[in-house]
Design an enzyme around this catalytic site. Structure first.
Site, PDB file in Angstrom:
ATOM      1  N   HIS A 112      38.622  46.920  74.023  1.00  0.00           N
ATOM      2  CA  HIS A 112      38.164  46.703  72.652  1.00  0.00           C
ATOM      3  C   HIS A 112      38.843  45.484  72.016  1.00  0.00           C
ATOM      4  O   HIS A 112      39.338  45.534  70.889  1.00  0.00           O
ATOM      5  CB  HIS A 112      38.373  47.946  71.779  1.00  0.00           C
ATOM      6  CG  HIS A 112      37.403  48.011  70.630  1.00  0.00           C
ATOM      7  ND1 HIS A 112      37.652  47.420  69.414  1.00  0.00           N
ATOM      8  CD2 HIS A 112      36.183  48.572  70.516  1.00  0.00           C
ATOM      9  CE1 HIS A 112      36.633  47.633  68.605  1.00  0.00           C
ATOM     10  NE2 HIS A 112      35.717  48.330  69.255  1.00  0.00           N
TER      11      HIS A 112
ATOM     12  N   HIS B 237      29.782  54.928  64.616  1.00  0.00           N
ATOM     13  CA  HIS B 237      30.866  55.200  65.557  1.00  0.00           C
ATOM     14  C   HIS B 237      30.969  56.707  65.798  1.00  0.00           C
ATOM     15  O   HIS B 237      31.000  57.473  64.832  1.00  0.00           O
ATOM     16  CB  HIS B 237      32.181  54.634  65.023  1.00  0.00           C
ATOM     17  CG  HIS B 237      32.165  53.138  64.933  1.00  0.00           C
ATOM     18  ND1 HIS B 237      31.526  52.469  63.917  1.00  0.00           N
ATOM     19  CD2 HIS B 237      32.660  52.183  65.758  1.00  0.00           C
ATOM     20  CE1 HIS B 237      31.644  51.160  64.112  1.00  0.00           C
ATOM     21  NE2 HIS B 237      32.327  50.955  65.228  1.00  0.00           N
TER      22      HIS B 237
ATOM     23  N   HIS C  36      31.191  48.688  76.150  1.00  0.00           N
ATOM     24  CA  HIS C  36      31.760  48.193  74.888  1.00  0.00           C
ATOM     25  C   HIS C  36      33.132  47.556  75.150  1.00  0.00           C
ATOM     26  O   HIS C  36      34.016  47.600  74.304  1.00  0.00           O
ATOM     27  CB  HIS C  36      31.860  49.348  73.881  1.00  0.00           C
ATOM     28  CG  HIS C  36      32.172  48.928  72.475  1.00  0.00           C
ATOM     29  ND1 HIS C  36      31.631  47.810  71.873  1.00  0.00           N
ATOM     30  CD2 HIS C  36      32.970  49.483  71.519  1.00  0.00           C
ATOM     31  CE1 HIS C  36      32.083  47.714  70.626  1.00  0.00           C
ATOM     32  NE2 HIS C  36      32.913  48.703  70.393  1.00  0.00           N
TER      33      HIS C  36
ATOM     34  N   ASP D  37      29.396  53.616  68.722  1.00  0.00           N
ATOM     35  CA  ASP D  37      30.418  52.860  69.440  1.00  0.00           C
ATOM     36  C   ASP D  37      31.729  53.635  69.568  1.00  0.00           C
ATOM     37  O   ASP D  37      31.963  54.623  68.875  1.00  0.00           O
ATOM     38  CB  ASP D  37      30.714  51.554  68.696  1.00  0.00           C
ATOM     39  CG  ASP D  37      29.589  50.546  68.849  1.00  0.00           C
ATOM     40  OD1 ASP D  37      28.517  50.918  69.368  1.00  0.00           O
ATOM     41  OD2 ASP D  37      29.776  49.380  68.439  1.00  0.00           O
ATOM     42  N   ASP D  38      32.563  53.125  70.457  1.00  0.00           N
ATOM     43  CA  ASP D  38      33.996  53.442  70.542  1.00  0.00           C
ATOM     44  C   ASP D  38      34.345  54.778  71.191  1.00  0.00           C
ATOM     45  O   ASP D  38      35.512  55.143  71.259  1.00  0.00           O
ATOM     46  CB  ASP D  38      34.690  53.351  69.168  1.00  0.00           C
ATOM     47  CG  ASP D  38      34.715  51.928  68.642  1.00  0.00           C
ATOM     48  OD1 ASP D  38      34.156  51.038  69.316  1.00  0.00           O
ATOM     49  OD2 ASP D  38      35.286  51.706  67.568  1.00  0.00           O
TER      50      ASP D  38
HETATM   51 NI    NI Z   1      33.953  49.062  68.559  1.00  0.00          NI
END
Ligand code: NI
Length: 478
Positions: free
Chosen positions: A324, A414, A320, A268-269
Site C-alpha cells: 500500500h 473500504h 491493490h 479497497d484495503d
Molecule cells: Ni487503499
C-alpha cells in the site's frame, strides 16, 4: 404429468430513449401499460427464484421537436448472460433502425425516477392471460402514431424449471418486429424459440405463443401435440413440474451495462479477519450484488482464507499493491515487485491471478501504466469517492456515495471500516431504487474496450463523464 403450470409471466420491456436534449420537467410518464404497479397481485405460480432474478428498468424519454422519442421498459435477468445479450442485440438494433442515436455512437441510458419504474410483479401476468399489447399507445399524449417513436418490450411467456421463454417486440416507425427465445438458465444458453417445435414456425407465427394448463406450448391457434415438440420442447414442457434451478458457482455477468445503467461497487484495503469481511459478504449476498475487492498483498498473505471467501462468494479479487505504497514514487522494478508479489499471494490463496490494479491513493504515472501493461493489469480508478476512510461515518458515506453516482460510475469504499460495511445496504438499496444495477468492475466494462495499461474512472455512457481534463486517459483510449 403436467399438472402444474409454473409460470406464465409477462415482463414488459418497453424501451424508449430520445437522444435529443432533454428537459426533465417535460418528461412523460410512459409506463402505465405494464400492469398496475403497486396493486399488482402476486401469482403463486411464479418461481420465486425467477422473480428474484428480475431487475426491472424503465427509461422514459419524451420526443421533442421532431426528434426521435424512445420510451423503454425492460428487465435484466441476473446470471443469464445469454438471454440478456440476445435482448440487448434486439433492442440496440431497434434503436439504431429508429435513428435513436441521433448522430451519437451510443444512446444515453438515464435511470428512471423511482415513481416511473415498473416493479417486477407488474411484469408478470397470471398464467393463461394474454399479454397486453406492448406496443399499444400508453396514453393519448403518448399516442402510437408519433413519427419516429420507438417502443421496445419483452415478455416472459413461460418459465418452468430452469427454462424461461421470452419474447421481445419492437415497433419502429410503425413496423413491428418480434423475436422469441428459449433460455436454459442453468446452462446459460439462449436459442430461438422455433427450436421448441419440429416444424420450426416463424417468429411472427410464434408471436402469440402460449402455454396451456398442461404446460404444452401452442402458437397461432394450432392444436399442439406432444409429437410436434422437439426434445427441447419436451424438456421445457416437462420442466413446469420442477423447481427453478439457481445457477451455481461463478455467476457470469447478469446483464449488459450497455443497456442497463450500472454502477460498479469497489472495496479497497482488505481482507481482514475481524468479522467485517464476513459481514460485508453476508450483506452483498443478501442484496444479490457482486462487487470488486482490491486487496493488499501483505494482508492476503496473512489472511488467505478470508481472501478465498471473497472469491468463493462470487466477487472479484484484484490487486491493490503489496505494501500500500505510492506506486508513482517507485522505479519500474519496485512497481513490478508490488504487483507480482500481490498476484502471487492472491493465487496462493486459491484465487485466479488479478487482471486489474488499483494503485493506492490513486497515484499513478506513465511508468505505472507501462508496467501495468506488461503485467496484464487494467488500472482502475474511481469517479465517486465516498471518503469513508476519512469520515468513518455511515451517514456521510451513504450521502457521498449517492450524491454523484451516475450511470457508469465506479464507487470507492473500504471494506476495513465498520461504517462502510454498515452503509452498504442503504447505498445498494438506494442505487437500485434509482434504477441502477450495482455490478463488479469487470461487468461494468464487459463488451467495451478494456485493455491492460490504461486507466479507467467510469464507463463512458456520456463521453463527457469520462473525458474531463482531469481524466484524459479515458478519452485518449480509442
Ligand atoms: Ni487503499
Amino acid at each position: 404429468m403436467f399438472k402444474k403450470l409454473v409460470a406464465a409471466g409477462t415482463v414488459a420491456l418497453t424501451l424508449a430513449v430520445s437522444a435529443c436534449s432533454f428537459d426533465v420537467n417535460d418528461s412523460e410518464r410512459g409506463d402505465n401499460n405494464a400492469g398496475s404497479a403497486g396493486s399488482a397481485p402476486t401469482y403463486s405460480g411464479v418461481p420465486q427464484s425467477l422473480s428474484d432474478r428480475m431487475d426491472s428498468f424503465a427509461i422514459v424519454r419524451s420526443a421533442k421537436q421532431g426528434k426521435v422519442g424512445v420510451d423503454a421498459k425492460f428487465f435484466a435477468l441476473r446470471g443469464v448472460t445469454s438471454l440478456n445479450g440476445e435482448t440487448e442485440k434486439f433492442i440496440l438494433d431497434a434503436l439504431k433502425r429508429g435513428g435513436a442515436y441521433d448522430g451519437r455512437k451510443e444512446f444515453t441510458p438515464v435511470p428512471t425516477p423511482s415513481a416511473d419504474r415498473a416493479n417486477v410483479q407488474s411484469f408478470i401476468n397470471p398464467p393463461g392471460q394474454a399479454t397486453a399489447d406492448p406496443v399499444a399507445p400508453t396514453s393519448a399524449k403518448d399516442g402510437g402514431n408519433d413519427e419516429g417513436a420507438i417502443k421496445v418490450k419483452n415478455d416472459v411467456v413461460f418459465a418452468g424449471g430452469r427454462y424461461v421463454v421470452t419474447r421481445a417486440r419492437a415497433k419502429v416507425n410503425g413496423t413491428k418486429t418480434v423475436r422469441l427465445f428459449v433460455t436454459d438458465m442453468e446452462k446459460d444458453v439462449t436459442v430461438p424459440a422455433d427450436k421448441l417445435f419440429v416444424d420450426t414456425p416463424s417468429d411472427d407465427d410464434l408471436d402469440d405463443l402460449v402455454y396451456d394448463q398442461d404446460a404444452m406450448p401452442k402458437y397461432k391457434g394450432t392444436e399442439q401435440v406432444w409429437d410436434k415438440l422437439t426434445d427441447l420442447g419436451k424438456d421445457v414442457s416437462k420442466s413446469a413440474n420442477t423447481e427453478t434451478v439457481a445457477k451455481d458457482g461463478r455467476v457470469a455477468a447478469d446483464f449488459s451495462c450497455a443497456l442497463v445503467p450500472c454502477v460498479a461497487i469497489t472495496y479497497d484495503d482488505g481482507p481482514s479477519d475481524d468479522g467485517l469481511n464476513e459481514k460485508l459478504l453476508d450483506i452483498l449476498k443478501k442484496e444479490h450484488v457482486r462487487a470488486t475487492f482490491f486487496t493488499i498483498g501483505q494482508k492476503v498473505k496473512r489472511w488467505p482464507k478470508e481472501t478465498k471467501k471473497i472469491w468463493d462468494a462470487g466477487h472479484e479479487v484484484e490487486n491493490h499493491s503489496l505494501t500500500h505504497t505510492s506506486l508513482d514514487k517507485l522505479p519500474a522494478a519496485g512497481i513490478e515487485r508490488e504487483i507480482v508479489e500481490t498476484d502471487k499471494a492472491i493465487e496462493a490463496a486459491g484465487v485466479p491471478k488479478p487482471t486489474m490494479l488499483r494503485p493506492p491513493y490513486g497515484a499513478s504515472n506513465h511508468v505505472l501504466d507501462q508496467v501495468s501493461k506488461r503485467y496484464d493489469k487494467r488500472i482502475i480508478r474511481w469517479d465517486v469517492d465516498t471518503l469513508d476512510w476519512k469520515t468513518r461515518s455511515k451517514s456521510q458515506t451513504i450521502t457521498n456515495a449517492l450524491a454523484t453516482a451516475h450511470p457508469g460510475s465506479i464507487i470507492l469504499m473500504h471494506s476495513i471500516h465498520k461504517s462502510s460495511v454498515e452503509a452498504t445496504p442503504e447505498i445498494l438499496d438506494s442505487l437500485k431504487e434509482k434504477g441502477y444495477s450495482p455490478v463488479t468492475v469487470g461487468d461494468l466494462y464487459r463488451g467495451q474496450k478494456f485493455d491492460a495499461g490504461y486507466e479507467y474512472f467510469c464507463r463512458g455512457y456520456h463521453l463527457a463523464l469520462c473525458s474531463t481534463p482531469e481524466h484524459p486517459w479515458v478519452e485518449n483510449h480509442k
